[in-house]
Motif scaffolding. Structure first.
Motif, short mmCIF file in Angstrom:
data_model
loop_
_atom_site.label_atom_id
_atom_site.label_comp_id
_atom_site.label_asym_id
_atom_site.label_seq_id
_atom_site.Cartn_x
_atom_site.Cartn_y
_atom_site.Cartn_z
N MET A 179 174.70 99.65 -17.10
CA MET A 179 173.68 98.69 -16.66
C MET A 179 172.53 98.67 -17.66
SD MET A 179 171.29 98.37 -13.24
CE MET A 179 172.63 98.34 -12.08
N VAL A 180 172.22 97.48 -18.14
CA VAL A 180 171.11 97.34 -19.09
C VAL A 180 169.94 96.56 -18.50
CG1 VAL A 180 172.58 97.57 -21.13
CG2 VAL A 180 172.13 95.30 -20.20
N ARG A 181 170.19 95.84 -17.39
CA ARG A 181 169.09 95.10 -16.77
C ARG A 181 169.42 94.78 -15.32
NH1 ARG A 181 166.58 89.23 -18.49
NH2 ARG A 181 164.92 89.21 -16.94
N HIS A 182 168.44 95.05 -14.47
CA HIS A 182 168.49 94.58 -13.09
C HIS A 182 167.43 93.50 -12.98
CE1 HIS A 182 168.57 94.36 -8.75
NE2 HIS A 182 167.28 94.60 -8.73
N TYR A 183 167.84 92.32 -12.58
CA TYR A 183 166.91 91.20 -12.43
C TYR A 183 166.68 90.95 -10.96
CZ TYR A 183 165.34 86.34 -12.20
OH TYR A 183 164.64 85.20 -11.92
N GLU A 184 165.43 91.09 -10.56
CA GLU A 184 165.03 90.79 -9.19
C GLU A 184 163.68 90.08 -9.28
OE1 GLU A 184 163.99 93.06 -5.03
OE2 GLU A 184 165.08 94.14 -6.58
N PRO A 185 163.65 88.79 -8.98
CA PRO A 185 162.39 88.05 -9.11
C PRO A 185 161.28 88.66 -8.25
CG PRO A 185 164.21 86.57 -8.71
CD PRO A 185 164.73 87.95 -8.52
N VAL A 186 160.08 88.56 -8.74
CA VAL A 186 158.92 89.07 -8.01
C VAL A 186 158.65 88.20 -6.78
CG1 VAL A 186 156.45 89.54 -8.16
CG2 VAL A 186 157.94 90.06 -10.10
N CYS A 187 158.81 86.90 -6.93
CA CYS A 187 158.55 86.00 -5.81
C CYS A 187 159.56 86.27 -4.70
CB CYS A 187 158.61 84.54 -6.23
SG CYS A 187 160.28 83.95 -6.58
N LYS A 188 159.11 86.22 -3.49
CA LYS A 188 159.98 86.46 -2.34
C LYS A 188 160.28 85.12 -1.65
CE LYS A 188 160.13 90.82 -3.04
NZ LYS A 188 161.26 91.35 -3.73
N CYS A 189 160.74 84.17 -2.45
CA CYS A 189 161.07 82.86 -1.92
C CYS A 189 162.47 82.88 -1.33
CB CYS A 189 160.97 81.80 -3.01
SG CYS A 189 161.90 82.20 -4.49
N THR A 190 162.72 82.01 -0.38
CA THR A 190 164.04 81.95 0.23
C THR A 190 164.95 80.96 -0.48
OG1 THR A 190 163.29 80.30 1.82
CG2 THR A 190 163.17 82.63 2.50
N GLU A 191 164.35 80.17 -1.35
CA GLU A 191 165.11 79.15 -2.09
C GLU A 191 164.37 78.87 -3.38
OE1 GLU A 191 166.91 74.81 -0.85
OE2 GLU A 191 165.92 76.02 0.67
N CYS A 192 165.08 78.78 -4.50
CA CYS A 192 164.39 78.50 -5.76
C CYS A 192 165.36 77.98 -6.81
CB CYS A 192 163.67 79.73 -6.28
SG CYS A 192 164.76 81.04 -6.85
N GLU A 193 164.77 77.41 -7.86
CA GLU A 193 165.49 77.02 -9.07
C GLU A 193 164.77 77.67 -10.23
OE1 GLU A 193 166.66 72.90 -9.67
OE2 GLU A 193 166.36 72.52 -7.54
N LYS A 194 165.52 78.34 -11.09
CA LYS A 194 164.92 79.06 -12.22
C LYS A 194 165.82 78.99 -13.44
CE LYS A 194 162.52 82.52 -9.43
NZ LYS A 194 161.15 82.62 -9.85
N ASN A 195 165.25 79.40 -14.57
CA ASN A 195 165.99 79.57 -15.81
C ASN A 195 165.88 81.04 -16.17
OD1 ASN A 195 165.75 79.87 -18.95
ND2 ASN A 195 167.06 78.12 -18.55
#
Length: 173
Positions: free
Chosen positions: A92-108
């Motif tokens: 494992m080299v990266r765990h990605y967990e967004p800071v925002c606690k949104c229930t729905e989103c679009e990201k890059n």
């Protein structure tokens, strides 16, 4: 190297079918459309959980510099987190967990990769629907899907889905 629908289907493990929505997002499903329809009739509250990307991952070998894509997700559980885990050559080299606690989103997102030829495994969110578009392996001259020699079909409950696993790669499934 841009990754089209066929290429993404080829490098994705743990899904039975895919769908493309009106915005061009490709989503992966663990159940066929007929299975999802059957379960939705029996228990409409279960349908979102059936759509989660639990136990799905991209698995391939490449010499790319990075993996970049747009994604949209929608949480399918009562938990307020989702994540993705990137492994290179089994570590494992990266765990990605967004800071925002949104229930729905679009990201890059962009996952930088080490120089050279490597096996790359990206575990998709186990508690959310996941759809992808505009996927690219920057600088890639080679892309080879990794195919398992055996397949296992798991039937279970929320524990099998990895319901409380913050790291999707660490659920037992």
């Amino acid at each position: 190297m841009l990754l089209n629908k066929e290429t993404l289907e080829n490098i994705t493990l743990g899904h039975f079918c895919t769908e493309v929505d009106e915005e061009g997002y490709l989503s992966f499903h663990r159940f066929t459309a007929a299975q999802r329809e059957y379960y939705a009739k029996r228990n409409p509250d279960a349908l979102p959980k059936l759509s989660a990307a639990a136990s799905m991952r991209f698995d391939f070998c490449t010499d790319a510099e990075s993996l970049t894509f747009d994604y949209k997700m929608k949480l399918t559980s009562s938990r307020i987190f989702y994540g993705m885990d990137l492994y290179v050559d089994g570590a494992m080299v990266r765990h990605y967990e967004p800071v925002c606690k949104c229930t729905e989103c679009e990201k890059n997102i962009c996952f930088n990769l080490p120089e050279g030829f490597h096996r790359v495994t990206l575990y998709l969110p186990n508690l959310a629907t996941f759809a992808i578009r505009n996927a690219e392996l920057a600088g890639a001259t080679v892309l080879r899907a990794v195919k398992p020699t055996k397949k296992i079909y798991l039937i279970g409950d929320s524990i099998t889905q990895g319901y409380d696993a913050v790291y999707p790669s660490l659920s037992y499934a």
